[in-house]
Design a protein around this motif. Structure first.
Motif, PDB file in Angstrom:
ATOM      1  N   LEU A   3       0.828  -1.211   0.000  1.00 34.88           N
ATOM      2  CA  LEU A   3       0.000   0.000   0.000  1.00 34.88           C
ATOM      3  C   LEU A   3       0.861   1.258   0.000  1.00 34.88           C
ATOM      4  O   LEU A   3       0.503   2.266  -0.629  1.00 34.88           O
ATOM      5  N   PHE A   4       1.995   1.199   0.701  1.00 34.58           N
ATOM      6  CA  PHE A   4       2.916   2.338   0.697  1.00 34.58           C
ATOM      7  C   PHE A   4       3.454   2.582  -0.717  1.00 34.58           C
ATOM      8  O   PHE A   4       3.491   3.723  -1.194  1.00 34.58           O
ATOM      9  N   THR A   5       3.857   1.499  -1.406  1.00 27.57           N
ATOM     10  CA  THR A   5       4.341   1.605  -2.790  1.00 27.57           C
ATOM     11  C   THR A   5       3.268   2.212  -3.690  1.00 27.57           C
ATOM     12  O   THR A   5       3.538   3.142  -4.468  1.00 27.57           O
ATOM     13  N   LEU A   6       2.049   1.684  -3.582  1.00 30.26           N
ATOM     14  CA  LEU A   6       0.945   2.189  -4.394  1.00 30.26           C
ATOM     15  C   LEU A   6       0.640   3.641  -4.068  1.00 30.26           C
ATOM     16  O   LEU A   6       0.412   4.463  -4.970  1.00 30.26           O
ATOM     17  N   GLY A   7       0.659   3.987  -2.777  1.00 24.25           N
ATOM     18  CA  GLY A   7       0.358   5.357  -2.374  1.00 24.25           C
ATOM     19  C   GLY A   7       1.358   6.362  -2.908  1.00 24.25           C
ATOM     20  O   GLY A   7       0.982   7.461  -3.346  1.00 24.25           O
ATOM     21  N   VAL A   8       2.646   6.015  -2.892  1.00 24.74           N
ATOM     22  CA  VAL A   8       3.671   6.910  -3.434  1.00 24.74           C
ATOM     23  C   VAL A   8       3.442   7.145  -4.917  1.00 24.74           C
ATOM     24  O   VAL A   8       3.511   8.289  -5.406  1.00 24.74           O
ATOM     25  N   MET A   9       3.156   6.079  -5.653  1.00 18.67           N
ATOM     26  CA  MET A   9       2.911   6.211  -7.102  1.00 18.67           C
ATOM     27  C   MET A   9       1.709   7.107  -7.384  1.00 18.67           C
ATOM     28  O   MET A   9       1.762   7.995  -8.247  1.00 18.67           O
ATOM     29  N   ILE A  10       0.613   6.874  -6.664  1.00 17.11           N
ATOM     30  CA  ILE A  10      -0.601   7.658  -6.886  1.00 17.11           C
ATOM     31  C   ILE A  10      -0.370   9.122  -6.547  1.00 17.11           C
ATOM     32  O   ILE A  10      -0.764  10.027  -7.305  1.00 17.11           O
ATOM     33  N   ALA A  11       0.268   9.375  -5.405  1.00 19.42           N
ATOM     34  CA  ALA A  11       0.509  10.761  -4.977  1.00 19.42           C
ATOM     35  C   ALA A  11       1.357  11.516  -6.000  1.00 19.42           C
ATOM     36  O   ALA A  11       1.045  12.662  -6.361  1.00 19.42           O
ATOM     37  N   LEU A  12       2.425  10.880  -6.471  1.00 20.67           N
ATOM     38  CA  LEU A  12       3.292  11.545  -7.450  1.00 20.67           C
ATOM     39  C   LEU A  12       2.568  11.743  -8.774  1.00 20.67           C
ATOM     40  O   LEU A  12       2.782  12.745  -9.468  1.00 20.67           O
ATOM     41  N   ASN A  13       1.710  10.813  -9.142  1.00 20.33           N
ATOM     42  CA  ASN A  13       0.998  10.920 -10.411  1.00 20.33           C
ATOM     43  C   ASN A  13      -0.059  12.021 -10.392  1.00 20.33           C
ATOM     44  O   ASN A  13      -0.270  12.714 -11.385  1.00 20.33           O
TER      45      ASN A  13
END
Length: 570
Positions: free
Chosen positions: A176-186
């Protein structure tokens, strides 16, 4: 020429700076590495050695790298010309596992080469089969590609360290941390941060995995023990063939081909703001490249190859769809195939990081599929094609026990939600097209009411046929202009106007027949000063406008009857 969408940073023909291209290439290769689980699992399921697994992974990278470059070619008979890299295809899993159990790795490689040959032959007829792949069928396939990955993504996302019971959920937290970083940056960044959002997210997830102990010391030792340079093709075990595997292989190839049709259609859509319909000639070249890549994989010793929906989804997310990135991805994969140490860094990627990355990329594929489905008006027939196929596809994952007693020959069809749903959609599309009335006719009076009746007739038929609203509106405007010209200027001498409308998925056609004066279609409008006073000039203006409304206009005379034929591309 495709019109670059506003949300795309580096479009199809753009050339990003060298450094940016390399980093984007590595970002996509990290996603490609997830598919390497298939050759590894295939070897381990059949009791093979780590050396055999390494060999097959390296050769899969080599074949996939060549395929990624081949697909990026902008000209010639091979390659779709889009960023559409090749990876180990899940469609070939069931057939490859059956071949491995029957005859080991040589039989897997021989039948993989046969599958590539079958797909290459099939590509030669693809451009003639557009009727089998209307947008609702292709859109469903694209959506199912994303849906099919849900199980793999969620299983990977929740993978924890089996040796640490105290951290039973930290795999989920890392994912979830990995996914959250990707979404936030996108969502909340621009420029390089958005471009490299997936790579940054994976690096962050990798770092957290190391810090939390999810990546063990033996993983690091495995990377360190690998040589820098190797030529694994020298260890090729040979090729073998078995005719009893042809049927399941054909099913697997068909599923892979349908997926490729969906992937390339998605590439066409995301690279063209004015996209209207799949370009089957382009898809034909892409399927040929896909087949040749699979053939190459079998010959050199790799797993069956197919286009990568995950990478296409990632290109949508980052706004970088340049074909130059495809060449970079291919070059990096080829280097990795000859450098086991570099390849090992990707193959020990923590599973939660894989899961988060898959969910990020597949979100865009599911939405792209829905957009393609809804690009057409959906009548009851098309609703059943989409609805029933989606239900049957999902049932494979939800109630797999229903399909356990099926004959061995057709079991590969129901091996995944993608194959079951895609084949069901093609079949139902064929069945529901039977008896579908493709033409309609009406008679209009030569009065002022004729204009409204004509438009209502065409829109009613357009809805019944499921034609695109945009095309029907253009056709209605052209029909309205023509009927107004005929009635307002008294060009119909006796009787009324006979209107015949037809639709064949490729075009909407109208034929108006009447007794009276012929319609003139001048190449240029009359002088503005003559329009208000000269009735003939007004008629010439009407004829000029009609020619502009339609993609093709023809005027003919049959005895006493004049005919005006109009056609719009669909």
């Amino acid at each position: 020429m495709p019109q670059k969408p506003a949300n795309v940073i580096f479009g199809l023909a753009d050339k990003p700076p060298l450094g940016t291209t390399v980093f984007l290439g590595f970002q996509h290769v990290c996603l490609v590495a997830i598919s390497l689980v298939f050759p590894a699992l295939l070897i381990y399921e059949t009791g093979g050695s780590p050396e055999q697994a390494g060999f097959m992974i390296d050769m899969s990278l080599l074949a996939g790298g060549l395929g990624a470059i081949m697909q990026s070619l902008p000209r010639g008979p091979v390659g779709c010309g889009y960023f559409c890299p090749q990876v180990c295809g899940p469609s070939f899993w069931a057939a490859s596992l059956a071949a491995a159990k029957m005859g080991g790795l040589p039989l897997v490689l021989g039948m993989t080469a046969v599958a590539g040959l079958i797909e290459s032959i099939f590509s030669r007829f693809m451009h003639k089969l557009r009727g089998l792949f209307p947008p609702e069928v292709i859109g469903l396939i694209v959506a199912l590609v994303g849906i099919t990955v849900i199980r793999t993504a969620m299983n990977s996302l929740t993978a924890s360290d089996p040796q640490a019971e105290a951290f039973a959920h930290h795999g989920l937290l890392i994912g979830l941390f990995t996914l959250g970083v990707m979404i936030a940056l996108n969502i909340w960044t621009k420029g390089n941060l958005r471009l490299f959002c997936s790579l940054i997210g994976m690096a962050a997830g990798y770092g957290l995995s190391i810090a939390s102990g999810l990546v063990h010391q033996e993983h690091m030792l495995h990377v360190g023990q690998q040589p820098w340079i190797d030529l694994p093709v020298l260890d090729h075990p040979g090729l073998a063939f078995d005719c009893s595997l042809i049927l399941p292989l054909v099913v697997a190839t068909l599923c892979s081909t349908l997926k490729t049709v969906g992937d390339i259609t998605t590439c066409q859509k995301i690279n063209d703001e004015q996209w209207k319909r799949p370009d089957m000639t382009n898809i034909k070249k892409g399927i040929l490249a896909d087949g040749l890549t699979c053939l190459t994989a079998g010959v050199v010793g790799g797993f069956g190859q197919s286009t990568s929906s995950s990478n296409i989804g990632l290109s949508i997310a980052t706004g970088a769809t340049s074909r130059v990135i495809g060449v970079a991805v291919g070059a990096i994969m080829i280097v990795m195939s000859l450098c086991p140490k570099l390849a090992a860094v990707f193959t020990v990627m923590p599973r939660p990081v894989m899961g988060g990355t898959l969910l990020f990329a597949m979100s865009f594929m599911v939405v792209a599929g829905v957009q393609i489905i809804t690009s057409r008006m959906l009548d009851s027939r098309k609703t059943f094609v989409v609805g029933l196929s989606l239900i049957i596809g999902l049932s494979v994952d939800i109630t797999p026990q229903v399909y356990e007693g099926l004959p061995e020959a057709i079991r590969p069809i129901f091996g995944s939600s993608l194959s079951a749903g895609a084949i069901c959609a093609v079949f139902l599309n064929l069945v529901f097209r039977l008896g579908l009335r493709k033409s309609a006719q009406t008679a209009l009076p030569a009065t002022a009411q004729a204009q409204g009746e004509a438009v209502a007739f065409l829109k009613r038929q357009g809805a019944a046929w499921g034609a695109r609203a945009e095309v029907i509106n253009r056709a209605a405007a052209g029909l309205s202009e023509l009927v107004e010209l005929l009635t307002l200027h008294g060009m119909v001498r006796q009787g009324g106007i006979d209107v015949q409308a037809s639709f064949d998925e490729l075009s909407v056609s109208l034929k108006l027949s009447y007794a009276g004066q012929a319609v003139e279609l001048p190449p240029a409008p009359p002088e503005a000063s003559t329009i208000l006073e000269d009735q003939l000039a007004q008629r010439r203006l009407g004829g000029f406008l009609i020619g502009k409304y339609a993609d093709q206009v023809e005027v003919a005379r049959r005895g006493e009857i004049n005919e005006v034929r109009l056609r719009w591309e669909h």
